[in-house]
Design an enzyme around this catalytic site. Sequence first.
Site, PDB file in Angstrom:
ATOM      1  N   ASP A  75      36.543 -13.121  50.866  1.00  0.00           N
ATOM      2  CA  ASP A  75      37.780 -13.455  51.546  1.00  0.00           C
ATOM      3  C   ASP A  75      38.542 -14.419  50.626  1.00  0.00           C
ATOM      4  OD1 ASP A  75      39.663 -14.144  53.651  1.00  0.00           O
ATOM      5  OD2 ASP A  75      38.504 -16.002  53.853  1.00  0.00           O
ATOM      6  N   ASP A  87      41.797 -16.863  51.620  1.00  0.00           N
ATOM      7  CA  ASP A  87      42.224 -18.142  52.215  1.00  0.00           C
ATOM      8  C   ASP A  87      41.083 -18.800  52.997  1.00  0.00           C
ATOM      9  OD1 ASP A  87      44.784 -17.649  51.194  1.00  0.00           O
ATOM     10  OD2 ASP A  87      45.385 -16.583  53.012  1.00  0.00           O
TER      11      ASP A  87
HETATM   12 MG   LIG Z   1      39.807 -16.823  55.375  1.00  0.00          MG
END
Ligand SMILES: [Mg+2]
EC number: 3.1.3.-
Length: 198
Positions: free
Chosen positions: A11, A13
């Site tokens: 992932d 952010d």
């Molecule tokens: Mg995230």
Amino acid sequence: MLRKIKVLFLDRDGTINHDIGTYVTSRQQFRLIDRAAEAVRVAKAAGFEIVIVTNQAGIAKGIVTPEAIDDVHEYMRDLFCLDNASFDRVYYCPSHPDYPHPLYDRFSDCRKPGTGMVERAIAEYRACGCEVDLGHSFFIGDKTIDVECALRAGLRPVLVRTGHGEESLCREKNLLPEYVADDLYDAVAGYILSQQLT
Ligand SMILES: [Mg+2]
């Protein structure tokens, strides 16, 4: 004959860079979490392909453009480079169910916890003669949707406490990660590398 590869899906952010509570629309808003690039370098040295999969519904909402996302990803590549790290692929999902958009609705299956981005990566590797070894591939993220995406795709989920990690812990009743790490570096160096020996 396909060559087997192991992939570390990440992932973005809250896992690689600090979650700023809204969409990252420029380089100025993109700050790496401590030791994130180092974690990627170590994982790459251990033989993992590095694939980033990120929901960016700010595109469907009109908050950020695909060009701005691409520019942020170029900047991420530059920052990684300073630490002798690199990633192999990055996929972003522009769509959002509440914000219909004629250009992006066809991507609706990509939004995590959907597995569209992971499946696309696997298909593109296959087209290059590589088969992703799911049992030796991991997905690291800070949200329950990341854990769910990993489990749906047959990948091994690791949750980080950075970003939304702490609050995700409480929601995870039936969606348990294999390991809960302090941050991306801990996830790689403290868990995933140790799994390579077994
Ligand atoms: Mg995230």
